[in-house]
Write a protein that holds these residues in place. Structure first.
Motif, PDB file in Angstrom:
ATOM      1  N   ILE A  94       0.939  -1.323   0.155  1.00  0.00           N
ATOM      2  CA  ILE A  94       0.090  -0.102  -0.027  1.00  0.00           C
ATOM      3  C   ILE A  94       0.784   1.155  -0.126  1.00  0.00           C
ATOM      4  N   LEU A  95       0.863   2.003  -1.085  1.00  0.00           N
ATOM      5  CA  LEU A  95       1.597   3.085  -1.071  1.00  0.00           C
ATOM      6  C   LEU A  95       0.750   4.463  -1.047  1.00  0.00           C
ATOM      7  N   ASP A  96       1.074   5.191  -0.046  1.00  0.00           N
ATOM      8  CA  ASP A  96       0.104   6.307   0.291  1.00  0.00           C
ATOM      9  C   ASP A  96       1.104   7.659  -0.201  1.00  0.00           C
ATOM     10  N   ILE A 104       3.998  -2.517   3.829  1.00  0.00           N
ATOM     11  CA  ILE A 104       4.461  -3.875   3.043  1.00  0.00           C
ATOM     12  C   ILE A 104       3.928  -5.076   4.042  1.00  0.00           C
ATOM     13  N   ALA A 105       3.141  -5.945   3.333  1.00  0.00           N
ATOM     14  CA  ALA A 105       2.973  -7.165   3.765  1.00  0.00           C
ATOM     15  C   ALA A 105       3.889  -8.207   3.402  1.00  0.00           C
ATOM     16  N   PRO A 106       4.948  -8.686   3.756  1.00  0.00           N
ATOM     17  CA  PRO A 106       5.585  -9.517   3.429  1.00  0.00           C
ATOM     18  C   PRO A 106       5.503 -10.782   3.168  1.00  0.00           C
ATOM     19  N   TYR A 114       1.841  -5.873   8.777  1.00  0.00           N
ATOM     20  CA  TYR A 114       2.434  -4.767   7.667  1.00  0.00           C
ATOM     21  C   TYR A 114       3.746  -4.113   8.137  1.00  0.00           C
ATOM     22  N   GLU A 115       4.701  -3.799   7.589  1.00  0.00           N
ATOM     23  CA  GLU A 115       5.647  -3.033   7.982  1.00  0.00           C
ATOM     24  C   GLU A 115       5.692  -1.817   7.109  1.00  0.00           C
ATOM     25  N   THR A 116       5.922  -0.560   7.755  1.00  0.00           N
ATOM     26  CA  THR A 116       5.774   0.773   7.363  1.00  0.00           C
ATOM     27  C   THR A 116       7.274   1.155   7.009  1.00  0.00           C
ATOM     28  N   CYS A 137       1.044  -8.669  -4.970  1.00  0.00           N
ATOM     29  CA  CYS A 137       1.983  -9.195  -5.878  1.00  0.00           C
ATOM     30  C   CYS A 137       1.875 -10.660  -5.838  1.00  0.00           C
ATOM     31  N   SER A 138       1.938 -11.221  -7.025  1.00  0.00           N
ATOM     32  CA  SER A 138       1.564 -12.675  -7.303  1.00  0.00           C
ATOM     33  C   SER A 138       2.817 -13.387  -8.144  1.00  0.00           C
ATOM     34  N   VAL A 139       2.918 -14.399  -8.085  1.00  0.00           N
ATOM     35  CA  VAL A 139       3.906 -15.070  -8.928  1.00  0.00           C
ATOM     36  C   VAL A 139       3.437 -16.492  -9.069  1.00  0.00           C
ATOM     37  N   CYS A 140       4.023 -17.003 -10.246  1.00  0.00           N
ATOM     38  CA  CYS A 140       3.765 -18.473 -10.340  1.00  0.00           C
ATOM     39  C   CYS A 140       4.779 -19.147  -9.754  1.00  0.00           C
TER      40      CYS A 140
END
Length: 143
Positions: A94-96, A104-106, A114-116, A137-140
């Motif tokens: 989430i970018l404000d 960021i949820a790692p 979430y880390e800010t 973000c998604s990856v195969c």
């Protein structure tokens, strides 16, 4: 051209502009982009704050959503899909732009804190605005 609805715009992994969509490849049956777009659009229109204003928790809720699982925003691995075609959410961002904060949820947004981070650069005052962007973000991940 893609226009925001009530100042809010959702994008997933498919073209929204009709002209751009012409050149887009057909989506595989396992592609969830349209489903996730529809759900995020619904959720984005219903903020919990004053005058329907979205809060940071609203954005976290969107990225953590499991409605219509497995074709949901927060995607866990679906063992019914061949490993080569399987994808899962690996983080949420989430970018404000108003505060220049990046949340960021790692990992899976539904199951981690979430880390800010505050972005450390100057933005001209006349260029700042209160937009918030979020990304799942998604990856195969071949198994």
């Amino acid at each position: 051209e893609v226009l925001a609805k009530d100042g809010r715009l959702v994008h997933t992994n498919h073209a929204l502009d009709a002209g751009a969509a012409i050149d887009e490849c057909d989506a595989a049956p396992s592609n969830t982009s349209h489903d996730r777009h529809r759900r995020a659009s619904q959720m984005l229109q219903s903020g919990s704050g004053e005058r329907n204003k979205l809060s940071l928790d609203d954005f976290k809720r969107i990225l953590s959503d499991h409605k219509d699982e497995p074709r949901c925003i927060c995607r866990h691995p679906d063992k019914n899909i061949a490993a080569v075609d399987r994808s899962e959410t690996v983080c949420g961002v989430i970018l404000d732009l108003g505060t220049l904060g990046m949340h960021i949820a790692p990992g899976l947004p539904c199951s981690c804190e979430y880390e800010t981070t505050l972005l450390d650069f100057e933005v001209p005052t006349n260029a700042r605005f209160g937009a918030v962007f979020l990304d799942s973000c998604s990856v195969c991940i071949p198994m």
